[in-house]
Design a protein around this motif. Structure first.
Motif, PDB file in Angstrom:
ATOM      1  N   LEU A 191       0.835  -1.201   0.000  1.00  0.00           N
ATOM      2  CA  LEU A 191       0.000   0.000   0.000  1.00  0.00           C
ATOM      3  C   LEU A 191       0.875   1.258   0.000  1.00  0.00           C
ATOM      4  O   LEU A 191       0.597   2.223  -0.731  1.00  0.00           O
ATOM      5  N   ILE A 192       1.934   1.243   0.789  1.00  0.00           N
ATOM      6  CA  ILE A 192       2.866   2.379   0.835  1.00  0.00           C
ATOM      7  C   ILE A 192       3.501   2.593  -0.541  1.00  0.00           C
ATOM      8  O   ILE A 192       3.619   3.734  -1.008  1.00  0.00           O
ATOM      9  N   LYS A 193       3.903   1.526  -1.197  1.00  0.00           N
ATOM     10  CA  LYS A 193       4.488   1.651  -2.550  1.00  0.00           C
ATOM     11  C   LYS A 193       3.473   2.257  -3.522  1.00  0.00           C
ATOM     12  O   LYS A 193       3.797   3.162  -4.293  1.00  0.00           O
ATOM     13  N   LYS A 194       2.250   1.760  -3.467  1.00  0.00           N
ATOM     14  CA  LYS A 194       1.195   2.279  -4.347  1.00  0.00           C
ATOM     15  C   LYS A 194       0.987   3.772  -4.118  1.00  0.00           C
ATOM     16  O   LYS A 194       0.935   4.561  -5.070  1.00  0.00           O
ATOM     17  N   TYR A 195       0.874   4.181  -2.846  1.00  0.00           N
ATOM     18  CA  TYR A 195       0.683   5.601  -2.534  1.00  0.00           C
ATOM     19  C   TYR A 195       1.896   6.432  -2.955  1.00  0.00           C
ATOM     20  O   TYR A 195       1.751   7.531  -3.481  1.00  0.00           O
ATOM     21  N   ALA A 196       3.097   5.908  -2.716  1.00  0.00           N
ATOM     22  CA  ALA A 196       4.313   6.675  -3.011  1.00  0.00           C
ATOM     23  C   ALA A 196       4.425   6.975  -4.511  1.00  0.00           C
ATOM     24  O   ALA A 196       4.752   8.106  -4.905  1.00  0.00           O
ATOM     25  N   PHE A 197       4.147   5.990  -5.341  1.00  0.00           N
ATOM     26  CA  PHE A 197       4.205   6.227  -6.791  1.00  0.00           C
ATOM     27  C   PHE A 197       3.083   7.166  -7.236  1.00  0.00           C
ATOM     28  O   PHE A 197       3.262   7.974  -8.150  1.00  0.00           O
ATOM     29  N   ALA A 198       1.930   7.076  -6.572  1.00  0.00           N
ATOM     30  CA  ALA A 198       0.827   7.990  -6.891  1.00  0.00           C
ATOM     31  C   ALA A 198       1.193   9.422  -6.505  1.00  0.00           C
ATOM     32  O   ALA A 198       0.890  10.373  -7.237  1.00  0.00           O
ATOM     33  N   VAL A 199       1.848   9.598  -5.357  1.00  0.00           N
ATOM     34  CA  VAL A 199       2.334  10.925  -4.952  1.00  0.00           C
ATOM     35  C   VAL A 199       3.290  11.465  -6.006  1.00  0.00           C
ATOM     36  O   VAL A 199       3.225  12.640  -6.393  1.00  0.00           O
ATOM     37  N   ASN A 200       4.168  10.613  -6.499  1.00  0.00           N
ATOM     38  CA  ASN A 200       5.121  11.031  -7.535  1.00  0.00           C
ATOM     39  C   ASN A 200       4.402  11.535  -8.780  1.00  0.00           C
ATOM     40  O   ASN A 200       4.782  12.560  -9.359  1.00  0.00           O
ATOM     41  N   ASP A 201       3.364  10.827  -9.184  1.00  0.00           N
ATOM     42  CA  ASP A 201       2.611  11.250 -10.375  1.00  0.00           C
ATOM     43  C   ASP A 201       2.030  12.653 -10.190  1.00  0.00           C
ATOM     44  O   ASP A 201       2.114  13.499 -11.084  1.00  0.00           O
ATOM     45  N   VAL A 202       1.443  12.887  -9.013  1.00  0.00           N
ATOM     46  CA  VAL A 202       0.832  14.193  -8.733  1.00  0.00           C
ATOM     47  C   VAL A 202       1.898  15.282  -8.671  1.00  0.00           C
ATOM     48  O   VAL A 202       1.764  16.350  -9.291  1.00  0.00           O
ATOM     49  N   LEU A 203       2.969  15.024  -7.913  1.00  0.00           N
ATOM     50  CA  LEU A 203       4.003  16.039  -7.728  1.00  0.00           C
ATOM     51  C   LEU A 203       4.750  16.350  -9.025  1.00  0.00           C
ATOM     52  O   LEU A 203       5.034  17.516  -9.323  1.00  0.00           O
ATOM     53  N   LYS A 204       5.088  15.312  -9.771  1.00  0.00           N
ATOM     54  CA  LYS A 204       5.834  15.528 -11.021  1.00  0.00           C
ATOM     55  C   LYS A 204       5.065  16.447 -11.962  1.00  0.00           C
ATOM     56  O   LYS A 204       5.617  17.388 -12.539  1.00  0.00           O
ATOM     57  N   ALA A 205       3.785  16.164 -12.118  1.00  0.00           N
ATOM     58  CA  ALA A 205       2.950  16.965 -13.025  1.00  0.00           C
ATOM     59  C   ALA A 205       2.820  18.394 -12.515  1.00  0.00           C
ATOM     60  O   ALA A 205       2.932  19.355 -13.290  1.00  0.00           O
ATOM     61  N   PHE A 206       2.612  18.555 -11.205  1.00  0.00           N
ATOM     62  CA  PHE A 206       2.442  19.897 -10.651  1.00  0.00           C
ATOM     63  C   PHE A 206       3.717  20.711 -10.778  1.00  0.00           C
ATOM     64  O   PHE A 206       3.698  21.858 -11.234  1.00  0.00           O
ATOM     65  N   TRP A 207       4.844  20.131 -10.382  1.00  0.00           N
ATOM     66  CA  TRP A 207       6.096  20.892 -10.448  1.00  0.00           C
ATOM     67  C   TRP A 207       6.492  21.193 -11.887  1.00  0.00           C
ATOM     68  O   TRP A 207       7.072  22.253 -12.167  1.00  0.00           O
ATOM     69  N   ALA A 208       6.179  20.282 -12.804  1.00  0.00           N
ATOM     70  CA  ALA A 208       6.467  20.561 -14.217  1.00  0.00           C
ATOM     71  C   ALA A 208       5.723  21.811 -14.678  1.00  0.00           C
ATOM     72  O   ALA A 208       6.278  22.652 -15.413  1.00  0.00           O
ATOM     73  N   ASP A 209       4.475  21.972 -14.240  1.00  0.00           N
ATOM     74  CA  ASP A 209       3.707  23.181 -14.564  1.00  0.00           C
ATOM     75  C   ASP A 209       4.364  24.431 -13.995  1.00  0.00           C
ATOM     76  O   ASP A 209       4.174  25.535 -14.507  1.00  0.00           O
ATOM     77  N   CYS A 210       5.128  24.251 -12.903  1.00  0.00           N
ATOM     78  CA  CYS A 210       5.813  25.375 -12.248  1.00  0.00           C
ATOM     79  C   CYS A 210       7.210  25.608 -12.831  1.00  0.00           C
ATOM     80  O   CYS A 210       7.961  26.449 -12.306  1.00  0.00           O
ATOM     81  N   GLY A 211       7.575  24.853 -13.857  1.00  0.00           N
ATOM     82  CA  GLY A 211       8.912  24.991 -14.427  1.00  0.00           C
ATOM     83  C   GLY A 211       9.991  24.370 -13.561  1.00  0.00           C
ATOM     84  O   GLY A 211      11.148  24.796 -13.575  1.00  0.00           O
ATOM     85  N   VAL A 212       9.615  23.340 -12.796  1.00  0.00           N
ATOM     86  CA  VAL A 212      10.537  22.696 -11.860  1.00  0.00           C
ATOM     87  C   VAL A 212      10.576  21.191 -12.143  1.00  0.00           C
ATOM     88  O   VAL A 212       9.536  20.564 -12.370  1.00  0.00           O
ATOM     89  N   THR A 213      11.783  20.631 -12.135  1.00  0.00           N
ATOM     90  CA  THR A 213      11.951  19.184 -12.280  1.00  0.00           C
ATOM     91  C   THR A 213      11.994  18.539 -10.906  1.00  0.00           C
ATOM     92  O   THR A 213      12.805  18.926 -10.053  1.00  0.00           O
ATOM     93  N   LEU A 214      11.132  17.558 -10.673  1.00  0.00           N
ATOM     94  CA  LEU A 214      11.138  16.804  -9.419  1.00  0.00           C
ATOM     95  C   LEU A 214      12.153  15.674  -9.566  1.00  0.00           C
ATOM     96  O   LEU A 214      11.900  14.675 -10.240  1.00  0.00           O
ATOM     97  N   VAL A 215      13.295  15.837  -8.939  1.00  0.00           N
ATOM     98  CA  VAL A 215      14.398  14.880  -9.073  1.00  0.00           C
ATOM     99  C   VAL A 215      14.150  13.652  -8.203  1.00  0.00           C
ATOM    100  O   VAL A 215      14.158  12.510  -8.679  1.00  0.00           O
ATOM    101  N   ASP A 216      13.949  13.889  -6.917  1.00  0.00           N
ATOM    102  CA  ASP A 216      13.643  12.802  -5.981  1.00  0.00           C
ATOM    103  C   ASP A 216      13.005  13.407  -4.730  1.00  0.00           C
ATOM    104  O   ASP A 216      12.973  14.635  -4.572  1.00  0.00           O
ATOM    105  N   PHE A 217      12.505  12.552  -3.863  1.00  0.00           N
ATOM    106  CA  PHE A 217      11.898  13.043  -2.623  1.00  0.00           C
ATOM    107  C   PHE A 217      11.734  11.908  -1.627  1.00  0.00           C
ATOM    108  O   PHE A 217      11.744  10.732  -1.994  1.00  0.00           O
TER     109      PHE A 217
END
Length: 239
Positions: free
Chosen positions: A150-176
Motif C-alpha cells: 500500500l505504501i508503494k502504491k501511494y508513493a508512486f501515486a504521490v510522484n505522479d501528482v508532484l511531477k505533473a504539478f512541479w512541471a507546470d511550475c517549471g521545476v523538475t522533481l528529481v527525488d523526494f
C-alpha cells in the motif's frame, strides 16, 4: 484548537497535544540539519514556507485519493493533523540520479531514469538510516507485506501528482522522501511533510538547485531558493 503539552521535537518540527487525543498540532521550525545532523544551521523563513507548501500539496494528494494526516492549517507555522504512529521507513522515490544514489553507484547526477525507482531506509538516527528492502522491513516487524504494498502504491501515486504539478511550475522533481503513519484505526496515511527539505527540485531550464542541497553543499542562496519555489507554487496552486 489550542496547543497542550509538547509531545516531541525533531530536527525541523515540534508536535503538541490538543484536547482531542486523535489530533495534534505540528509547528515548523527554521532549524536546518544535514549530513546526519553534523551540519546545523538556520534557514530564515523555512518553517513558514515548508508548513504552507506541505499543506497545499497534501490537499492535492487528498484530491487524488491519497489519504494524508492533514486536517487544517492554523497559522503560518502551525497545522492541525491526525495523530499517527509513524511507520519507521523512509520511502524515497527517484526520477533522476542525484545525491546518495549518484555517489553510491558511481554515476553522475541528472541521469533521467526510464521509470521511477523506490527505495526504503530504516528510520533510525543511531544507525544512520540504513537502506533495507521489503523483506528486511517485514523481518524487523516495521511493516507487513500488505502495508508495504500500500505504501508503494501511494508513493508512486504521490510522484505522479508532484511531477505533473512541479512541471507546470517549471521545476523538475528529481527525488523526494516520504513518511507514512498509522492512525488509531490502523489506516495507513501520508504524513510528515512535502517541501524543499524533503524534495530535490531543479529549475527545469537551468538545472539550478532550488532545495536543501544548497544548504547541504554550502552553495549559498538557500532562503532565495526556498522563496522561489514557494512563489512558483502559489502562482500555480489555484490552477
Amino acid at each position: 484548537m489550542e496547543k497542550r503539552e509538547q509531545l516531541y521535537e525533531g530536527k525541523a518540527k515540534k508536535v503538541y497535544a490538543t484536547d482531542d487525543p486523535e489530533l495534534v498540532i505540528v509547528s515548523y521550525k527554521d532549524d536546518a540539519t544535514a549530513l546526519d545532523g553534523l551540519k546545523k544551521g538556520t534557514i530564515v523563513g523555512k518553517g513558514v514556507i515548508n508548513n504552507q507548501m506541505t499543506n497545499r500539496l497534501m490537499a492535492r494528494m487528498e484530491k487524488a485519493g491519497i489519504p494524508t494526516h492533514f486536517v487544517k492549517e492554523l497559522s503560518e507555522r502551525d497545522t492541525l493533523v491526525r495523530r499517527v504512529s509513524i511507520v519507521p521507513l523512509e520511502v524515497i522515490i527517484r526520477n533522476l540520479s542525484a545525491g546518495h544514489f549518484a555517489s553510491r553507484y558511481g554515476v553522475e547526477e541528472g541521469i533521467v531514469f526510464p521509470e521511477p525507482t523506490i527505495e526504503f531506509s530504516y528510520k533510525n538516527d543511531d544507525l544512520h538510516d540504513p537502506l533495507l528492502n521489503a523483506y528486511h522491513a517485514v523481518a524487523l516487524g516495521l511493516a507487513s507485506w500488505q502495508e508495504i504494498e500500500l505504501i508503494k502504491k501511494y508513493a508512486f501515486a504521490v510522484n505522479d501528482v508532484l511531477k505533473a504539478f512541479w512541471a507546470d511550475c517549471g521545476v523538475t522533481l528529481v527525488d523526494f522522501k516520504l513518511e507514512f503513519g498509522k492512525t488509531a484505526q490502523g489506516q495507513i496515511v501520508l504524513a510528515d511533510e512535502i517541501s524543499p527539505d524533503t524534495c530535490r527540485l531543479w529549475d527545469a531550464k537551468t538545472g539550478e538547485k532550488l532545495d536543501k542541497d544548497r544548504f547541504r553543499r554550502d552553495m549559498g542562496g538557500v532562503e532565495d531558493a526556498y522563496a522561489e519555489v514557494m512563489r512558483r507554487l502559489l502562482a500555480h496552486d489555484g490552477e
